[in-house]
Write an enzyme that holds these catalytic residues in place. Structure first.
Site, PDB file in Angstrom:
ATOM      1  N   GLY A 250       0.821  -1.198   0.000  1.00  0.00           N
ATOM      2  CA  GLY A 250       0.000   0.000   0.000  1.00  0.00           C
ATOM      3  C   GLY A 250       0.855   1.248   0.000  1.00  0.00           C
ATOM      4  O   GLY A 250       0.615   2.198  -0.747  1.00  0.00           O
ATOM      5  N   MET A 252       4.973   2.899   1.854  1.00  0.00           N
ATOM      6  CA  MET A 252       6.207   2.618   2.585  1.00  0.00           C
ATOM      7  C   MET A 252       6.701   3.879   3.271  1.00  0.00           C
ATOM      8  O   MET A 252       6.761   4.934   2.657  1.00  0.00           O
ATOM      9  CB  MET A 252       7.261   2.067   1.622  1.00  0.00           C
ATOM     10  CG  MET A 252       8.594   1.755   2.286  1.00  0.00           C
ATOM     11  SD  MET A 252       8.405   0.526   3.602  1.00  0.00           S
ATOM     12  CE  MET A 252       9.798   0.972   4.640  1.00  0.00           C
ATOM     13  N   GLU A 287       1.592   5.860   7.505  1.00  0.00           N
ATOM     14  CA  GLU A 287       2.994   6.005   7.105  1.00  0.00           C
ATOM     15  C   GLU A 287       3.648   7.200   7.788  1.00  0.00           C
ATOM     16  O   GLU A 287       4.827   7.134   8.148  1.00  0.00           O
ATOM     17  CB  GLU A 287       3.103   6.121   5.581  1.00  0.00           C
ATOM     18  CG  GLU A 287       2.468   4.986   4.800  1.00  0.00           C
ATOM     19  CD  GLU A 287       2.913   3.598   5.222  1.00  0.00           C
ATOM     20  OE1 GLU A 287       4.037   3.449   5.736  1.00  0.00           O
ATOM     21  OE2 GLU A 287       2.126   2.647   5.051  1.00  0.00           O
ATOM     22  N   GLU A 309       4.600  -2.232  13.434  1.00  0.00           N
ATOM     23  CA  GLU A 309       3.371  -2.274  12.640  1.00  0.00           C
ATOM     24  C   GLU A 309       2.111  -2.330  13.507  1.00  0.00           C
ATOM     25  O   GLU A 309       1.140  -1.626  13.240  1.00  0.00           O
ATOM     26  CB  GLU A 309       3.405  -3.444  11.657  1.00  0.00           C
ATOM     27  CG  GLU A 309       4.469  -3.307  10.582  1.00  0.00           C
ATOM     28  CD  GLU A 309       4.320  -2.064   9.716  1.00  0.00           C
ATOM     29  OE1 GLU A 309       3.262  -1.395   9.775  1.00  0.00           O
ATOM     30  OE2 GLU A 309       5.270  -1.758   8.975  1.00  0.00           O
TER      31      GLU A 309
END
Length: 840
Positions: A250, A252, A287, A309
């Protein structure tokens, strides 16, 4: 030759790298087939890792020359890297390599997308750029120089001159980024809480600059929110985002230079749906939040992936709830968790939030690491309270800024900040599987007791389970506000005294723990909670349970649609005191996959075609029950003024279009009219979808294509809707035809996912009893594996529910997997996934 026999990497084998890196200087001379990369790296011995040999990762690199302190050396090179004799003290390593970005179809390392150079280095892509200790615990500041005739040359950090960048913050190689292309920027400015000015740029292909305003606004709101809620300021002079069409993920979080899949940046009312806008908002935030939870504090090794994450997903969920609706956000998060992570936990791909070993790290970017990792953070916050959570996070940032941390570091911070012993809580990180929480009750002389028992077939030890409970009186009044019970034993009871009558419990409010609640509840009890529960999540959950109860009876006993469910939904959807977005969610039925798992858990072998037909019958009954009121309800929800993606208007459209979907079961004219008149993609796509679901989409399918064939992101939607909503008897044929379409570029991950992935989500079509659906997907996975192993391996999870189904389907799925496994030169990514699924 396959890499399947590669030895796994084990958590217990972790050792620090032999050297520390003080500085990295990279020089790029970009060329499509002969890019030259010169790396000058200052090493010194690591005092905590004496005596280890010097090894640098490197794959698919052509070494031109290497020196140590200016003296040429001849290292020993293998397929995975190089070894070399090095001095006992500090030294400067220099190596020049040649790589070919144009032929890098795996889309990791340095590659090309439509004439643009870009990178993806997480998890282990940097080793395809130059020789380096490509591991997250090796952190260093980077200076980068880029030589190329393209006008825009970007890398991490602050700009020094044209094509020159300096990142003062030490980072691991997986956060390195480079972009070079003919791009234009949509720019803005942000003033931090301390008064620093930051330049914000969103870089896109020419022609896309009109679709960046929402992403830029979402970035500004994310930055302000992180300051206000977590006390985190941005730390560079510039923040760049680049939209890339060819991208495996999706987005980075590379330091100061985020690279995004174009679909999560570009939006305009006529090309993006409300769901697209919400995704852009959430992923931009995710992000950006990584700047602290992932970049400033990274993970020591890839076993700690959930540390960055899970925490960052939890933070982006908090943000989205604050921007929109906490109740709606919670429901949507749980829907995602159950659809992806519970499925993972229930199958052969189950693993702990922090795994103990892996064959290929790319295969562990999973729902367990992300979604369950976020749930673990949420439970921890619930147990220590808001103040305890804030104190622990402040201590975490103070103590570990600049560190490569572990789960132990994270839990120690909470123990030190709150005084709690989290030894048992740590099992959430160590044990796979979803706990089953069984509940029974007793009532005697005003004392109501709840008896709980937890069981997890994949884990040996009881876990800490926070159970948020409220009690309702028989007339619907709340007699016990939400209380969080802390379950720590295999069996445990909790009592409530002084009650005038036996209450109705509202259990696991807000979905306070990622467990499966097992309790004998009648349809009447579900209907009561649907009407009276004060917890919005549990009110939605009651409607969901009532729908499952009715669908199960239809499938197992041949019953008619449940009138209790139909009446309850009719009452709720007409309650204009409730958030329209919430009401829209209550109209959603359990998915085909969800019903298959529920039946399997109940000891019933699911038949995908029967589930498809039962859902269709229930939707028809819902339409008939609401038929007379739908037109007035939809009219009252018509937004006024120009399109806006804000939560209020998006919620109205969500309910209005959910009602349109039901209405189309009775009359296709309203959907056809909305399709023709729609001034935004949300309404147009909703009408298209509604018509496809009732088999009346032929004309609008052609019209939609003619209108949008020049827009690659909208065309992805066109492909995906047809494959995912195709009727079972035509699904394989439609998918095959679309895979032969001139606009099907199978090398582009978004387009591949829209066709092959969309079909795999069509449960009744994919599980065609002939096995044609399995063969179709397997054929494409075999083809993609040779080009892009990462995307192919992730999509192989279509087969991970094999054990649910009848013996014939199991045999056909196994044959398809064995055919994939037999492919010559099977990638390590795919070999691991298929091997685990075949092993079961």
């Amino acid at each position: 030759m396959t890499n399947a026999a590669t030895s796994p990497t084990l958590l217990r084998d972790y050792t620090p790298f032999s050297h520390l890196v003080d500085h990295v200087d990279l020089q790029f001379k970009l060329h499509p087939t002969a890019t030259r990369v010169t790396a000058r790296i200052k090493f010194r011995p690591n005092p905590v890792a004496p005596g280890q040999g010097f090894f640098l990762h490197g794959e698919q690199l052509k070494l031109i020359h290497a020196t140590i302190d200016g003296t040429p050396v001849s290292p020993e090179i293998s397929d995975t890297g190089l070894t070399c004799d090095v001095p006992d003290g500090p030294f400067t390593w220099e190596a020049e390599v040649e790589i070919a970005p144009e032929t890098n179809t795996a889309l990791e390392g340095l590659y090309m997308s439509n004439g643009m150079y870009c990178t993806q280095c997480e998890a282990e892509g940097f080793r395809k750029i130059t020789y380096y200790p490509d591991r997250p615990d090796v952190m260093a500041p980077f200076d980068v120089t880029i030589e190329c005739d393209l006008p825009v040359l970007l890398s991490n950090g602050n700009p020094v001159a044209s094509g020159q960048w300096s990142d003062p913050w030490p980072k691991p190689a997986y956060l390195f980024a480079l972009v070079a292309g003919d791009l234009v920027a949509v720019s803005g400015d942000f003033t931090t809480a301390s008064g620093r000015e930051v330049r914000l740029n969103i870089w896109v292909r020419r022609g896309d600059e009109g679709r960046c305003d929402y992403a830029l606004d979402a970035l500004k709101r994310s930055m302000r929110w992180d300051e206000e809620v977590y006390g985190r300021e941005y730390d560079l002079d510039v923040f760049n985002i680049v939209a890339v069409d060819d991208f495996n993920m999706g987005a980075m979080e590379n330091k100061g230079l985020n690279i995004f899949n174009s679909k999560y940046v570009l939006a305009s009312p006529d090309t993006a749906t409300d769901g697209d806008y919400a995704n852009i908002e959430a992923i931009i935030a995710h992000e950006y939040f990584h700047n602290w939870t992932g970049n400033r504090i990274t993970c020591r090794d890839w076993f700690q992936l959930c540390l960055k994450e899970g925490l960052t997903v939890f933070r982006d969920q908090q943000f989205s709830g604050d921007m929109r609706s906490q109740a709606v956000q919670r429901i949507e998060d749980v829907l995602t968790l159950r659809a992806r992570q519970f499925r993972e936990d229930n199958g052969p791909l189950a693993h702990p939030v922090r795994p103990e070993e892996y064959q290929e790290i790319n295969n562990f970017y999973t729902a367990t690491v992300y979604e369950k990792g976020a749930e673990v953070i949420g439970m921890l916050k619930r147990l220590v309270g808001d103040d305890g959570y804030k104190s622990a996070l402040d201590l975490y940032f103070d103590r570990h800024d600049g560190d490569a941390a572990t789960i132990e570091d994270w839990l120690n911070v909470f123990e030190d900040a709150t005084g709690r012993d989290l030894g048992q809580f740590k099992r959430w990180y160590q044990q796979p599987g979803t706990p089953r929480l069984s509940v029974s009750e007793t009532f005697n002389n005003g004392t109501y007791t709840l008896h709980f028992e937890q069981e997890n077939p994949k884990a040996p030890h009881p876990q800490v389970i926070p159970i948020a409970v409220g009690l309702l009186s028989p007339n619907g009044d709340e007699v016990q506000p939400t209380d969080v019970l802390e379950m720590t034993e295999t069996r445990q009871s909790f009592s409530f005294e002084g009650l005038a009558s036996k209450p109705v419990p509202s259990l696991l409010r807000g979905f306070s723990a990622p467990v499966i609640l097992q309790r004998n509840v009648t349809a009447a009890d579900h209907a009561f909670l649907l009407t009276h529960d004060t917890d919005p999540f549990n009110r939605w959950e009651a409607g969901r349970a009532l729908a499952k109860h009715g669908l199960t009876a239809m499938l197992v006993d041949g019953a008619a649609p449940d009138p209790l469910y139909l009446d309850g939904i009719a009452t709720l959807v007409q309650d204009d005191t409730l958030d329209p977005a919430f009401r829209a969610l209550t109209l959603g039925l359990p998915s085909q996959d969800d019903m298959a798992q529920s039946l399997f858990d109940a000891g019933v072998t699911p038949d995908p075609l029967s589930i498809y037909r039962a859902r269709k019958m229930l939707l028809g009954a819902m339409a008939a029950r609401l038929g007379e009121v739908i037109p007035d309800l939809r009219a009252a929800l018509t937004p006024h003024g120009p399109y806006s993606p804000d939560a209020e208007n998006a919620g109205k459209r969500a309910l209005r279009n959910a009602l349109l979907s039901l209405q189309t079961h009775l009359d296709t004219a309203p959907a056809s009219q909305q399709f023709a008149a729609a001034d935004n993609m949300t309404d147009q796509l909703a009408a298209f979808s509604a018509l496809l679901q009732v088999g009346a989409g032929a004309d609008v399918t052609a019209a939609f294509y003619d209108q949008w064939k020049g827009d690659r992101l909208v065309l992805d939607k066109w492909f995906a809707l047809q494959t995912s909503l195709a009727p079972p008897e035509q699904a394989v044929e439609i998918a095959r035809d679309l895979s032969d379409h001139a606009d099907f570029n199978w090398k582009n991950p978004n387009r591949f996912r829209s066709v092959i992935g969309g079909f795999a989500m069509n449960a009744a079509g994919f599980h065609d009893p002939s096995g044609a659906g399995y063969d179709f997907v397997a054929d494409w996975l075999i083809q993609l594996d040779g080009l892009n192993p990462q995307t192919a391996a992730r999509m192989s999870t279509a087969f991970d529910t094999m054990a649910r189904y009848d013996a014939d389907r199991q045999a056909l799925m196994r044959a398809a997997l064995e055919r994939i496994a037999a492919k010559p030169d099977l990638s390590r990514d795919m070999a691991e996934m298929v091997g685990r699924m075949l092993k079961g």
